[in-house]
Design an enzyme around this catalytic site. Structure first.
Site, mmCIF file in Angstrom:
data_model
loop_
_atom_site.group_PDB
_atom_site.id
_atom_site.type_symbol
_atom_site.label_atom_id
_atom_site.label_comp_id
_atom_site.label_asym_id
_atom_site.label_seq_id
_atom_site.Cartn_x
_atom_site.Cartn_y
_atom_site.Cartn_z
ATOM 1 N N LYS A 79 8.120 19.878 -111.317
ATOM 2 C CA LYS A 79 9.525 19.084 -111.528
ATOM 3 C C LYS A 79 10.070 19.718 -112.867
ATOM 4 C CE LYS A 79 9.049 15.743 -114.535
ATOM 5 N NZ LYS A 79 9.700 15.165 -115.697
ATOM 6 N N ASN A 80 9.462 20.042 -113.780
ATOM 7 C CA ASN A 80 10.229 20.630 -115.062
ATOM 8 C C ASN A 80 10.677 22.108 -114.836
ATOM 9 O OD1 ASN A 80 9.663 18.401 -116.372
ATOM 10 N ND2 ASN A 80 8.149 18.520 -117.450
#
Ligand code: EPZ
Length: 429
Positions: free
Chosen positions: A21-22
């Protein structure tokens, strides 16, 4: 919406880990810095990503989703560098649009970032970085405004290791005139992934993954096709879930090198950890030992795994101490675990965990994303029923969390209300 679960089943089996995600959040911002089309693969289908995509569409980026884990973006028709909408306020990574829009259009106005409430989350280092690249940067009326007549490479020393500021400065610097040096840069795998993706668009970034990143500005970026690295924190969460439920879980589609801090703590707890080319198997043991841990920037133990570690220490033999050195407000889950019979004493950024023999199911609220996932792990390890409310936090960063847990034998369901929860209890017995 909440999760309801009946604890006690060891988690057993294999689970495929989604894209990070990041990393994806930085990569989506990078993708709009060219007028050509960019295709991104292994995109996690989680709320923060979907919020970011909506924000991009809102400023004119053409966003197509050929399948669940692929997105095709074209930023040639961006009609506004003013990003202030309900979407962007919800997520932290909206700040990457400042770096990306400033780099591409020399001007950006983006609403101050939101995100999980895990402590004070200043953006001074981001602003310092933009200023070092000859931009004016200020916060006014709830907006971050960055502006430049001519972006020039510069020398940025990060007073603290910051993932967000490192990525943001990198985004702007790739299109600035001349050379930029970022010192004391973050070394997280997602920083490297964003740098690799920008390089695949024609940027010239060297040293990502070390604490000095050197960027030579280029005139323009071109389209690319890029696949995101696996999510280290999702993988770590399932590895710890195996430990606390005394199960046997193989996390697949990962990069074991990224997992070293997590694997070594699991070994200290007394779990078996078997490493393969792109997977790791964790075998939990009936008894685990306590240990101490301090969260640190990569390659240290990640703050995003701290609550999961906390749950493991609740059930270990003896006393373990966690020192949280990144965010000051990341022990809010301790009060929730106390409802299950955990023995935790928090003082400032230190928490002392005295291991107990068992946790008992209770009604809990997820205080933030990672703490929420940790509470679910606790519920799966506990006796009886647990509910975890506010699961929108968990959905920000975990794709199909309950489904993946069910595939490992967990008895868990997403329910909308108390009536559904009652039905679950009647069915499960
Ligand atoms: C990123 O947040 C992640 N978020 C966080 O993940 C993660 O916990 C964090 O990095 C640390 O690894 C995203 O990538 C979207 P930082 P970020 O800047 O970039 C201080 C999750 O659960 N600081 O590396 O916002 C700051 O207060 C989320 O997925 C400044 O002082 O974190 C903190 O103490 C939660 N000034 C430290 O640096 C600044 O300008 C590290 O923060 C910026 C940061």
């Amino acid at each position: 919406m909440q999760y309801i679960m009946k604890g006690g089943n060891p988690l057993v089996g294999e689970v495929i880990i989604a894209g990070a995600k990041n990393a994806a959040l930085g990569i989506l911002a990078a993708a709009i810095m060219t007028d050509e089309t960019v295709v991104i693969d292994n995109l996690p289908d989680v709320r923060d990503i979907n919020v970011m995509l909506e924000a991009l569409a809102d400023i004119g980026v053409i966003v197509e989703r050929p399948d669940r884990h692929t997105v095709r973006l074209n930023g040639s028709n961006i009609h506004s560098v003013h990003v202030e909408n309900d979407f962007i306020r919800k997520i932290r990574a909206g700040y990457y649009l400042i770096g990306a829009l400033l780099g591409k259009y020399s001007h950006a106005e983006v609403a101050l970032p939101g995100g999980c409430d895990i402590g004070s989350r200043p953006i001074d280092l981001h602003l310092k970085g933009f200023r070092a690249l000859s931009a004016k940067a200020k916060v006014e009326h709830g907006l971050v405004i960055a502006d430049s007549t001519r972006l020039r490479g510069g020398h940025v020393y990060m007073d603290m290791v910051s993932v967000g500021a490192t990525i943001n400065v990198m985004l702007t610097a790739v299109l600035a005139d001349g050379n930029t040096i970022i010192e004391n840069a973050a070394k997280e795998p997602h920083v490297v992934d964003v740098a690799n993706m920008l390089n695949s668009m024609g940027a010239n970034i060297k040293g990502a993954g070390t604490d000095v990143i050197r960027i030579r500005g280029v005139d323009h970026l071109h389209g690319t096709e890029y696949s995101i690295i696996p999510d280290q924190i999702e993988a770590g969460t399932f590895m710890f879930a195996a430990a606390v439920t005394r199960g046997d879980v193989t996390v697949k589609n990962i990069i074991p090198k990224h997992m070293e801090a997590i694997s070594s703590k699991l070994l200290e707890l007394g779990c078996e950890v078997l490493e393969f080319d792109d997977s790791i198997r964790v075998v939990g043991k009936p008894k685990t030992m306590s240990c101490n841990v301090k969260t640190l920037p990569y390659p240290g133990f990640p703050t995003d795994m701290q609550p999961q570690m906390g749950v493991a220490l609740c059930l270990a033999d003896g006393t373990g101490i966690i020192t949280e050195s990144i965010f000051e407000n990341r022990f809010k889950y301790a009060d929730e675990l106390a409802k299950m019979g955990a023995d935790i004493k928090v003082e400032g950024n230190v928490a002392v965990f005295r291991g107990v023999d068992r946790l008992t199911g209770a009604d809990l609220e997820a205080p933030d994303l990672r703490a929420g996932a940790a509470l679910v792990m606790a519920g799966l390890a506990a006796e009886g029923y647990t509910t975890v409310d506010n699961i929108r936090y968990i959905q920000r960063g975990y794709e199909d969390f309950d489904e993946k847990l069910r595939s490992l034998g967990a008895v868990i369901e997403t329910v909308n209300d108390a009536k559904d929860a009652r039905k679950f209890r009647m069915r499960v017995g």
